[in-house]
Design an enzyme around this catalytic site. Structure first.
Site, mmCIF file in Angstrom:
data_model
loop_
_atom_site.group_PDB
_atom_site.id
_atom_site.type_symbol
_atom_site.label_atom_id
_atom_site.label_comp_id
_atom_site.label_asym_id
_atom_site.label_seq_id
_atom_site.Cartn_x
_atom_site.Cartn_y
_atom_site.Cartn_z
ATOM 1 N N HIS A 267 5.025 -5.189 5.036
ATOM 2 C CA HIS A 267 3.649 -5.300 4.514
ATOM 3 C C HIS A 267 2.931 -3.961 4.724
ATOM 4 O O HIS A 267 3.375 -2.951 4.199
ATOM 5 C CB HIS A 267 2.963 -6.484 5.211
ATOM 6 C CG HIS A 267 1.620 -6.877 4.682
ATOM 7 N ND1 HIS A 267 1.128 -6.508 3.454
ATOM 8 C CD2 HIS A 267 0.645 -7.653 5.245
ATOM 9 C CE1 HIS A 267 -0.072 -7.016 3.285
ATOM 10 N NE2 HIS A 267 -0.397 -7.714 4.334
ATOM 11 N N HIS A 308 7.736 -5.351 -4.769
ATOM 12 C CA HIS A 308 6.498 -6.083 -4.475
ATOM 13 C C HIS A 308 6.702 -7.545 -4.859
ATOM 14 O O HIS A 308 7.365 -7.846 -5.838
ATOM 15 C CB HIS A 308 5.323 -5.490 -5.275
ATOM 16 C CG HIS A 308 3.994 -5.872 -4.733
ATOM 17 N ND1 HIS A 308 3.397 -7.065 -5.024
ATOM 18 C CD2 HIS A 308 3.164 -5.232 -3.881
ATOM 19 C CE1 HIS A 308 2.237 -7.132 -4.392
ATOM 20 N NE2 HIS A 308 2.064 -6.045 -3.689
ATOM 21 N N ASP A 366 2.198 1.795 -1.196
ATOM 22 C CA ASP A 366 2.549 2.515 0.036
ATOM 23 C C ASP A 366 3.430 3.720 -0.206
ATOM 24 O O ASP A 366 3.635 4.530 0.703
ATOM 25 C CB ASP A 366 3.262 1.558 0.997
ATOM 26 C CG ASP A 366 2.335 0.456 1.443
ATOM 27 O OD1 ASP A 366 2.613 -0.719 1.175
ATOM 28 O OD2 ASP A 366 1.287 0.787 2.026
HETATM 29 C C1 SDX Z 1 2.338 -4.315 0.596
HETATM 30 O O1 SDX Z 1 1.467 -8.877 -1.021
HETATM 31 C C2 SDX Z 1 0.779 -7.822 -1.204
HETATM 32 O O2 SDX Z 1 -0.078 -7.760 -2.042
HETATM 33 C C3 SDX Z 1 1.099 -6.676 -0.268
HETATM 34 C C4 SDX Z 1 0.374 -5.370 -0.536
HETATM 35 C C5 SDX Z 1 -1.104 -5.492 -0.291
HETATM 36 O O3 SDX Z 1 -1.848 -4.681 -0.836
HETATM 37 O O4 SDX Z 1 -1.496 -6.339 0.550
HETATM 38 O O5 SDX Z 1 0.593 -4.958 -1.870
HETATM 39 C C6 SDX Z 1 0.870 -4.269 0.388
HETATM 40 O O6 SDX Z 1 2.768 -4.939 1.513
HETATM 41 C C7 SDX Z 1 3.241 -3.626 -0.398
HETATM 42 C C8 SDX Z 1 4.748 -3.852 -0.084
HETATM 43 C C9 SDX Z 1 5.135 -2.864 1.021
HETATM 44 N N1 SDX Z 1 6.492 -3.168 1.501
HETATM 45 C C10 SDX Z 1 7.529 -2.336 1.265
HETATM 46 O O7 SDX Z 1 7.473 -1.332 0.547
HETATM 47 C C11 SDX Z 1 8.815 -2.720 1.974
HETATM 48 C C12 SDX Z 1 9.998 -2.644 0.994
HETATM 49 N N2 SDX Z 1 9.843 -3.732 -0.006
HETATM 50 C C13 SDX Z 1 10.517 -4.988 0.303
HETATM 51 O O8 SDX Z 1 10.587 -5.331 1.643
HETATM 52 C C14 SDX Z 1 10.119 -6.104 -0.667
HETATM 53 O O9 SDX Z 1 10.119 -5.565 -1.932
HETATM 54 C C15 SDX Z 1 8.814 -6.843 -0.465
HETATM 55 C C16 SDX Z 1 8.689 -7.383 0.915
HETATM 56 C C17 SDX Z 1 7.665 -5.937 -0.736
HETATM 57 C C18 SDX Z 1 8.789 -8.007 -1.455
HETATM 58 O O10 SDX Z 1 9.688 -8.935 -1.021
HETATM 59 P P1 SDX Z 1 10.014 -10.272 -1.901
HETATM 60 O O11 SDX Z 1 9.007 -10.503 -2.957
HETATM 61 O O12 SDX Z 1 10.261 -11.374 -0.945
HETATM 62 O O13 SDX Z 1 11.270 -9.864 -2.696
HETATM 63 P P2 SDX Z 1 12.704 -9.861 -2.076
HETATM 64 O O14 SDX Z 1 12.645 -9.234 -0.716
HETATM 65 O O15 SDX Z 1 13.297 -11.211 -2.223
HETATM 66 O O16 SDX Z 1 13.438 -8.821 -3.033
HETATM 67 C C19 SDX Z 1 13.946 -9.264 -4.282
HETATM 68 C C20 SDX Z 1 15.275 -8.542 -4.412
HETATM 69 C C21 SDX Z 1 16.186 -8.774 -3.211
HETATM 70 O O17 SDX Z 1 17.493 -8.754 -3.700
HETATM 71 P P3 SDX Z 1 18.243 -10.182 -3.928
HETATM 72 O O18 SDX Z 1 18.171 -10.936 -2.609
HETATM 73 O O19 SDX Z 1 17.443 -10.896 -5.025
HETATM 74 O O20 SDX Z 1 19.631 -9.799 -4.350
HETATM 75 O O21 SDX Z 1 15.054 -7.119 -4.450
HETATM 76 C C22 SDX Z 1 15.676 -6.495 -3.342
HETATM 77 C C23 SDX Z 1 15.970 -7.589 -2.319
HETATM 78 O O22 SDX Z 1 17.136 -7.271 -1.577
HETATM 79 N N3 SDX Z 1 14.712 -5.528 -2.814
HETATM 80 C C24 SDX Z 1 15.003 -4.261 -2.479
HETATM 81 C C25 SDX Z 1 13.767 -3.708 -2.101
HETATM 82 N N4 SDX Z 1 12.801 -4.623 -2.194
HETATM 83 C C26 SDX Z 1 13.392 -5.761 -2.635
HETATM 84 N N5 SDX Z 1 16.165 -3.560 -2.457
HETATM 85 C C27 SDX Z 1 16.068 -2.271 -2.054
HETATM 86 N N6 SDX Z 1 14.913 -1.648 -1.675
HETATM 87 C C28 SDX Z 1 13.752 -2.348 -1.692
HETATM 88 N N7 SDX Z 1 12.618 -1.747 -1.324
#
Ligand code: SDX
Length: 430
Positions: A267, A308, A366
């Site tokens: 997050h 996201h 971010d």
């Molecule tokens: C913020 O919610 C908000 O609005 C948050 C925010 C705000 O203003 O409050 O926007 C701020 O938190 C932005 C996000 C910051 N986080 C990161 O940058 C961390 C990296 N991103 C991931 O951890 C992830 O993308 C999330 C946590 C942001 C979203 O997670 P989800 O929606 O639960 O999606 P997921 O983890 O299930 O990912 C979907 C797929 C997965 O693959 P499969 O299981 O479907 O095969 O995409 C892959 C994930 O493995 N994936 C990534 C990835 N992010 C998701 N693979 C590689 N690198 C990544 N960054």
């Protein structure tokens, strides 16, 4: 929320059909009110609340597919271009843009709440100098409730407004204090002749030994960073604030809970994690290896700042942040910084790679913010503190929207998969 003129969904379970009301908002998907399912002996199941609307809100609207972010109906790119952070704070709290006079009164009110109680200084002294500033922010923000017994009646609209002003005004002061404490430098008092972002930079980088000249380009970038982080619908930390608030906890404790939730690297901790990731990658020649790691399901490595829960298209905030990043690096003469070059190369590769395209993973807010903050001279461990400071008006606006309306204590249920009931077994018989 508008009832959809009697529109309903039907759920048939074991031959029995249950009518569920469908409700419509102003924008976005309709919602199915599943409240009566408990009476039918069922819970809904939605880990991570991917498909669940937890509440009704009029503050912020996100269309993840179209990359749209509206605050009280105003698009984020227009607010970033024409407004400023304090005006957005007013808009989030009050629902409408202020008149010139309303804005002047609001800005002056916030200025006059920027100092914190001198006793709080002693609380800082209890932390080790190497404490993570987010640990300090969790502690001191929650401790604010110990100083305002006169305005803790959450049922009183005037006391809720004073609390909102105090939190918006004091977060930059506390944030700068957490930075100064780590440095061993004296805390800088806020100055009423500076605007919000200028004041923050003064408290961060000024010292009692000489005047601190605020760079207007940096101050504008700082204001825009706060603005871009101000609110984002029902994200994890805002949902935490709402859940804590639903118990009747005081607003300072609720905001402290939101800060704790924001700290996670998935997050608000992502901006710090982006810079740590770029440091780990070290050089452009290693990027392909790390992109491969990010795509490997057995490798926990992820490209921080990418992906996201809601945006399955470009995060509109990332576009503005990228432009701000270019302005800051140009102003500082570091536009060809290796870190920025690496970030831009990583972004280009990821946006062309089928894994990221197929999973709709784009840079989020971010991805570039950390590069700007590092260029300004803010250490990585302070990045999430900046995010928390920016997000405070959003948290308090959602808290106020809930408390000023009708609400129930948040208490989700579960799918129980533990043991059936069984009798206690004394030691001798185990
Ligand atoms: C913020 O919610 C908000 O609005 C948050 C925010 C705000 O203003 O409050 O926007 C701020 O938190 C932005 C996000 C910051 N986080 C990161 O940058 C961390 C990296 N991103 C991931 O951890 C992830 O993308 C999330 C946590 C942001 C979203 O997670 P989800 O929606 O639960 O999606 P997921 O983890 O299930 O990912 C979907 C797929 C997965 O693959 P499969 O299981 O479907 O095969 O995409 C892959 C994930 O493995 N994936 C990534 C990835 N992010 C998701 N693979 C590689 N690198 C990544 N960054």
């Amino acid at each position: 929320m508008a009832d959809n003129g009697g529109k309903k969904a039907q759920l048939t379970i074991d031959g029995k059909t249950v009518d569920l009301p469908v409700m419509s908002g102003t924008l976005g998907p309709d919602v199915i009110d599943v409240g009566k399912l408990t009476g039918e002996g069922y819970f809904t199941y939605d880990p991570g609340f991917v498909s669940t609307a937890s509440c009704e809100s009029a503050i912020t609207y996100i269309d993840g597919g179209a990359g749209v972010l509206l605050h009280r109906g105003y698009p984020i790119d227009q607010l970033a271009e024409h407004s400023n952070y304090l005006e957005l704070c007013y808009l989030l709290l009050n629902g409408e843009l202020p008149s010139q006079d309303e804005y002047a009164v609001f800005a002056d009110t916030i200025k006059r709440h920027t100092m914190v109680h001198e006793q709080l200084v002693h609380l800082f002294r209890g932390f080790r100098r190497d404490a993570h500033p987010m640990a300090i922010m969790c502690g001191v923000t929650g401790a604010l409730s110990a100083f305002y017994h006169d305005s803790m009646d959450i049922a009183d609209e005037t006391q809720r407004r004073i609390t909102a002003h105090r939190l918006i005004a004091k977060m930059p002061t506390l944030a700068a204090m957490s930075y100064k404490y780590a440095l061993g430098q004296p805390f800088m008092y806020p100055r009423n002749d500076l605007d919000y972002a200028e004041n923050f930079l003064h408290m961060m980088f000024g010292t009692p030994c000489e005047d601190y000249e605020v760079n207007p380009v940096i101050a504008k970038a700082m204001d825009r960073i706060f603005l871009l982080h101000a609110d984002h619908e029902q994200n994890a930390s805002t949902s935490t604030v709402r859940l804590a608030g639903s118990t009747g906890a005081n607003p300072y404790a609720c905001i402290a809970a939101g800060i704790a939730a924001l700290w996670g690297p998935a997050h608000g901790g992502a901006n710090e994690a982006v810079l740590n990731m770029l440091d780990e990658i070290g050089d452009e020649k290693n990027i392909d290896k790390y992109v491969k790691k990010a795509k490997d399901k057995d490798d926990p490595f992820r490209i921080m700042g990418f992906g996201h829960r809601v945006y399955k298209n470009y995060d509109p905030r990332a576009k503005v942040m990228q432009e701000t990043c270019r302005e800051v690096l140009e102003e500082l003469g570091t536009e060809d910084s290796p870190v920025l070059r690496m970030a831009q190369r990583l972004e280009k590769i990821a946006l062309e790679d089928e894994y990221f395209v197929e999973k709709k993973l784009y840079p989020n807010v971010d991805f570039y913010s950390g590069i700007i903050l590092k260029a300004i001279g803010i250490p990585t461990e302070m990045f999430t503190v900046i995010f928390a400071t920016g997000r405070t008006p959003g948290w308090i606006a959602h808290w106020n929207e809930m408390i000023s309306g009708s609400y129930k204590i948040g208490r989700p249920r579960q799918l129980y998969t533990g043991p059936q009931q069984r009798d206690y077994v004394p030691f001798g018989k185990r």
